[in-house]
Write a protein that holds these residues in place. Structure first.
Motif, mmCIF file in Angstrom:
data_model
loop_
_atom_site.group_PDB
_atom_site.id
_atom_site.type_symbol
_atom_site.label_atom_id
_atom_site.label_comp_id
_atom_site.label_asym_id
_atom_site.label_seq_id
_atom_site.Cartn_x
_atom_site.Cartn_y
_atom_site.Cartn_z
ATOM 1 N N ILE A 415 10.235 15.101 19.659
ATOM 2 C CA ILE A 415 10.629 13.911 20.559
ATOM 3 C C ILE A 415 11.914 14.240 21.418
ATOM 4 O O ILE A 415 12.161 13.789 22.594
ATOM 5 C CB ILE A 415 10.524 12.770 19.540
ATOM 6 N N LYS A 416 12.868 14.822 20.565
ATOM 7 C CA LYS A 416 14.072 15.304 21.198
ATOM 8 C C LYS A 416 13.988 16.147 22.175
ATOM 9 O O LYS A 416 14.799 16.006 23.525
ATOM 10 C CB LYS A 416 14.826 15.827 20.173
ATOM 11 N N LYS A 417 12.973 17.089 22.142
ATOM 12 C CA LYS A 417 12.769 17.993 23.204
ATOM 13 C C LYS A 417 12.052 17.369 24.553
ATOM 14 O O LYS A 417 12.581 17.488 25.657
ATOM 15 C CB LYS A 417 11.711 19.027 22.822
ATOM 16 N N VAL A 418 11.423 16.301 24.229
ATOM 17 C CA VAL A 418 10.845 15.482 25.263
ATOM 18 C C VAL A 418 11.977 14.605 26.002
ATOM 19 O O VAL A 418 11.961 14.647 27.368
ATOM 20 C CB VAL A 418 9.660 14.375 24.825
ATOM 21 N N LYS A 419 12.865 13.811 25.225
ATOM 22 C CA LYS A 419 14.089 13.251 25.678
ATOM 23 C C LYS A 419 14.879 14.104 26.424
ATOM 24 O O LYS A 419 15.353 13.569 27.587
ATOM 25 C CB LYS A 419 14.649 12.743 24.494
ATOM 26 N N HIS A 420 15.109 15.532 26.118
ATOM 27 C CA HIS A 420 15.896 16.251 26.672
ATOM 28 C C HIS A 420 15.372 16.630 28.066
ATOM 29 O O HIS A 420 15.981 16.725 28.950
ATOM 30 C CB HIS A 420 16.058 17.430 25.954
ATOM 31 N N GLY A 421 14.036 16.812 27.977
ATOM 32 C CA GLY A 421 13.299 17.183 29.354
ATOM 33 C C GLY A 421 13.355 16.118 30.406
ATOM 34 O O GLY A 421 13.382 16.476 31.489
ATOM 35 N N LEU A 422 13.236 14.832 29.855
ATOM 36 C CA LEU A 422 13.524 13.696 30.805
ATOM 37 C C LEU A 422 14.892 13.603 31.321
ATOM 38 O O LEU A 422 14.893 13.324 32.647
ATOM 39 C CB LEU A 422 12.992 12.470 30.050
ATOM 40 N N GLU A 423 15.739 13.837 30.653
ATOM 41 C CA GLU A 423 17.069 13.655 31.092
ATOM 42 C C GLU A 423 17.405 15.100 32.101
ATOM 43 O O GLU A 423 18.119 14.737 33.007
ATOM 44 C CB GLU A 423 18.231 13.768 29.988
ATOM 45 N N SER A 424 16.801 16.205 31.754
ATOM 46 C CA SER A 424 17.134 17.202 32.736
ATOM 47 C C SER A 424 15.838 17.508 33.968
ATOM 48 O O SER A 424 15.998 18.361 34.659
ATOM 49 C CB SER A 424 16.977 18.347 31.782
ATOM 50 N N GLY A 425 15.250 16.386 34.119
ATOM 51 C CA GLY A 425 14.177 16.418 35.032
ATOM 52 C C GLY A 425 13.156 17.345 34.906
ATOM 53 O O GLY A 425 12.578 18.139 36.156
ATOM 54 N N LEU A 426 12.424 17.709 33.696
ATOM 55 C CA LEU A 426 11.801 18.905 33.151
ATOM 56 C C LEU A 426 10.356 18.312 34.221
ATOM 57 O O LEU A 426 9.954 17.310 33.973
ATOM 58 C CB LEU A 426 11.289 19.005 31.816
ATOM 59 N N SER A 427 9.600 19.453 34.680
ATOM 60 C CA SER A 427 8.376 19.131 35.175
ATOM 61 C C SER A 427 7.388 18.542 34.092
ATOM 62 O O SER A 427 7.494 18.827 32.965
ATOM 63 C CB SER A 427 7.840 20.383 35.657
ATOM 64 N N GLY A 428 6.169 17.815 34.892
ATOM 65 C CA GLY A 428 5.231 17.077 33.888
ATOM 66 C C GLY A 428 4.370 17.986 33.003
ATOM 67 O O GLY A 428 4.382 17.493 31.713
ATOM 68 N N ASP A 429 4.155 19.279 33.559
ATOM 69 C CA ASP A 429 3.464 20.267 32.541
ATOM 70 C C ASP A 429 4.088 20.535 31.543
ATOM 71 O O ASP A 429 3.575 20.595 30.367
ATOM 72 C CB ASP A 429 2.925 21.313 33.444
ATOM 73 N N LEU A 430 5.344 20.855 31.651
ATOM 74 C CA LEU A 430 6.274 21.074 30.424
ATOM 75 C C LEU A 430 6.443 20.145 29.547
ATOM 76 O O LEU A 430 6.389 20.338 28.467
ATOM 77 C CB LEU A 430 7.609 21.860 30.792
ATOM 78 N N LEU A 431 6.590 18.937 30.210
ATOM 79 C CA LEU A 431 6.858 17.704 29.195
ATOM 80 C C LEU A 431 5.573 17.461 28.444
ATOM 81 O O LEU A 431 5.583 17.206 27.125
ATOM 82 C CB LEU A 431 7.154 16.493 30.195
ATOM 83 N N ALA A 432 4.428 17.779 29.008
ATOM 84 C CA ALA A 432 3.267 17.597 28.134
ATOM 85 C C ALA A 432 3.014 18.405 27.092
ATOM 86 O O ALA A 432 2.512 17.876 26.040
ATOM 87 C CB ALA A 432 1.820 17.821 29.378
ATOM 88 N N ILE A 433 3.504 19.742 27.062
ATOM 89 C CA ILE A 433 3.524 20.527 26.241
ATOM 90 C C ILE A 433 4.064 19.844 24.714
ATOM 91 O O ILE A 433 3.563 19.948 23.709
ATOM 92 C CB ILE A 433 3.991 21.734 26.391
ATOM 93 N N ASP A 434 5.259 19.315 25.026
ATOM 94 C CA ASP A 434 6.158 19.028 24.070
ATOM 95 C C ASP A 434 5.650 17.556 23.373
ATOM 96 O O ASP A 434 5.703 17.132 22.214
ATOM 97 C CB ASP A 434 7.511 18.687 24.362
ATOM 98 N N ILE A 435 5.013 16.745 24.350
ATOM 99 C CA ILE A 435 4.243 15.625 23.771
ATOM 100 C C ILE A 435 3.068 15.687 23.036
ATOM 101 O O ILE A 435 3.000 15.279 22.059
ATOM 102 C CB ILE A 435 3.814 14.824 25.365
ATOM 103 N N ARG A 436 2.364 16.841 23.412
ATOM 104 C CA ARG A 436 1.184 16.905 22.627
ATOM 105 C C ARG A 436 1.555 17.424 21.294
ATOM 106 O O ARG A 436 0.816 17.208 20.344
ATOM 107 C CB ARG A 436 0.345 18.304 23.287
ATOM 108 N N GLN A 437 2.747 18.368 21.138
ATOM 109 C CA GLN A 437 3.036 18.966 19.884
ATOM 110 C C GLN A 437 3.346 17.693 18.970
ATOM 111 O O GLN A 437 3.265 17.817 17.910
ATOM 112 C CB GLN A 437 4.015 19.748 20.195
ATOM 113 N N ALA A 438 4.137 16.620 19.542
ATOM 114 C CA ALA A 438 4.577 15.486 18.831
ATOM 115 C C ALA A 438 3.474 14.801 18.422
ATOM 116 O O ALA A 438 3.305 14.191 17.261
ATOM 117 C CB ALA A 438 5.588 14.700 19.800
ATOM 118 N N LEU A 439 2.430 14.489 19.180
ATOM 119 C CA LEU A 439 1.107 13.781 18.808
ATOM 120 C C LEU A 439 0.505 14.484 17.779
ATOM 121 O O LEU A 439 -0.140 14.008 16.884
ATOM 122 C CB LEU A 439 0.190 13.681 20.061
#
Length: 466
Positions: A415-439
């Motif tokens: 979740i911290k990785k997702v949050k950091h990705g949101l703050e740094s404007g990470l692309s959706g495909d990379l965000l999706a990887i961390d979200i899947r792992q959290a799930l």
């Protein structure tokens, strides 16, 4: 994964008793029981009876009557395992128990493996994995607090919190995945501001659950408390008073306790495991030296240290008082992270002037008389103050399982990785990887994500009949 065969096991503790319960579960449970059951007043068949009914009769093997029993019938899916279940309440003779079990085995049952009834309940959707684990904790609970926590988890308190977080995260994950399908059109279906708020809320809940593990571990396993001090200051007497029984040998001979003695009591619903140790002093006695060495090992293992000294000796000898203060400082320096309770024992022998002088020299001293019981309740309150019982009073979710703790830590990291990705404007495909792992880690807790090895490790620790 779900075996279709019918299993049988003793559901009550092994050994002779007034009553024993033998449990069957599976497609043929009722049919098998029917072949061995003869009703007292009629020729009723168990297969024709309503679910959740009890029937008086005999278990018979051909012309041989084994015992008069009560048979409870639970039809699927309204049973503990979600399958047809039969429970035979028979007399608690070892002979009768084995005769009935062996009869059912000959009729087509298989002996259940450890935890197999609860495993089937999980696989049939009657319990999620964290609830199933709480069943084992409930059976093992030996104080009010551990019982309360296990009951809350078995009722789904922890599961519902995790399920809610997972559902919210899954909704956003779906929107992120949808964006990937329309990547060429450069559209955003997931509101990034709302998503950031969600990650902050999830982080807060995860941190609270992770922090609760310190309390949960104490509740589940008890708090080890080492009682230390010089020989003949009343350590064994104090242990006996706390336990309300003559657990340790007490005498006026210094060095009587040469090995550690342990026992547990419940204070305010929390388990405390008291360890009476050998007196710490210089000695040429080989056996006593080994006991003193073990004393320091037990201090290392303890979460709380109670240092006991003789109030009368210390108040009448200035040199002994100085030496006492030096010893206390040594323990404080050696174990700076451990709560230390300094207790002046035998205060019933002091006058007011001696008591005042002692308290002025050692500010944090607790006054106690193990012989009369003076100060014992105050000591119990002091010990209880080291445990955060507020969470219990507020019915907050408390984590006691190491597997859950590990998954929560990993989920928080993702979740911290997702949050950091949101703050740094990470692309959706990379965000999706961390979200899947959290799930994935959320699902690992409740059993949406699992494997045979994990289930084998969990249910192997159950008793056979559960």
């Amino acid at each position: 994964m779900i075996n279709q065969d019918t299993i049988v096991a003793l559901a009550t503790p092994a050994g002779a008793g007034a009553i024993a319960i033998i449990r069957l579960s599976g497609k043929k449970a009722i049919a098998i029981a029917d072949t061995c059951f003869k009703s007292v007043k009629s020729n009723k068949h168990l297969s024709n009876q309503h679910t959740h009914t009890i029937h008086l009769g005999h278990i018979v093997d051909g012309l041989k009557t084994i015992d008069e029993v009560l048979v409870s019938v639970f039809k699927n899916p309204n049973s503990y395992t979600g399958e047809d279940v039969v429970e035979v309440s028979c007399h608690g003779s070892n002979y009768i128990q084995q005769e009935i079990i062996q009869l059912f085995l000959r009729k087509g049952c298989r002996m259940a493996s450890a935890g197999e009834f609860t495993l089937r309940a999980f696989l049939n959707g009657k319990l999620d994995l964290s609830q199933a684990e709480a069943v084992a904790d409930l059976i093992a609970s030996d104080n009010e607090a551990s019982h309360q926590v296990a009951m809350q988890q078995m009722r789904g308190g922890f599961s519902s919190e995790i399920a809610k977080l997972r559902e919210e995260l899954l909704n956003f994950a779906s929107l992120i995945e949808l964006e990937l399908d329309f990547a060429e059109e450069d559209v955003e279906f997931a509101d990034r501001t709302q998503f950031k708020e969600l990650t902050e809320r999830i982080s807060f809940v995860l941190k609270r659950l992770i922090d609760s593990f310190a309390v949960g571990n104490v509740i589940k396993n008890g708090i080890p408390v080492a009682i230390v001090g010089e020989p003949n200051v009343g350590k064994s007497t104090l242990l006996n008073v706390l336990l309300n029984e003559e657990r340790a040998i007490v005498s006026d001979i210094a060095g009587t306790t040469r090995d550690t003695i342990e026992d547990e009591i419940s204070i305010g619903g929390i388990g405390f495991r008291f360890i009476d140790t050998a007196g710490i002093r210089e000695t040429q006695d080989v056996v006593e030296s080994i006991g003193i060495k073990k004393t320091f090992e037990k201090i290392d293992q303890a979460q709380v240290v109670v240092y006991l000294f003789d109030a009368l000796e210390s108040s009448t000898s200035e040199e002994m008082l100085k030496n006492l203060i030096v010893e206390i400082e040594k323990i404080k320096n050696k174990y700076p992270q451990k709560p230390l309770i300094i207790i002046a024992n035998k205060v019933d022998k002091l006058n007011e002037v001696e008591t005042h002088n002692l308290k002025s020299q050692i500010k944090e001293v607790e006054l106690l008389s193990a012989k009369t019981g003076l100060g014992v309740e105050s000591l119990k309150e002091k010990l209880l103050s080291f445990v955060n019982t507020g969470a219990l009073r507020n019915n907050d979710t408390i984590i006691t399982n190491t597997r859950h703790y590990d998954s929560l830590l990993k989920a928080l990291d993702e979740i911290k990785k997702v949050k950091h990705g949101l703050e740094s404007g990470l692309s959706g495909d990379l965000l999706a990887i961390d979200i899947r792992q959290a799930l994935y880690y959320f699902g690992e807790i409740t059993g949406e994500i699992t494997n045979d090895d994990l289930l084998g490790n969990i249910f192997a620790n159950f008793c056979i009949g559960k």
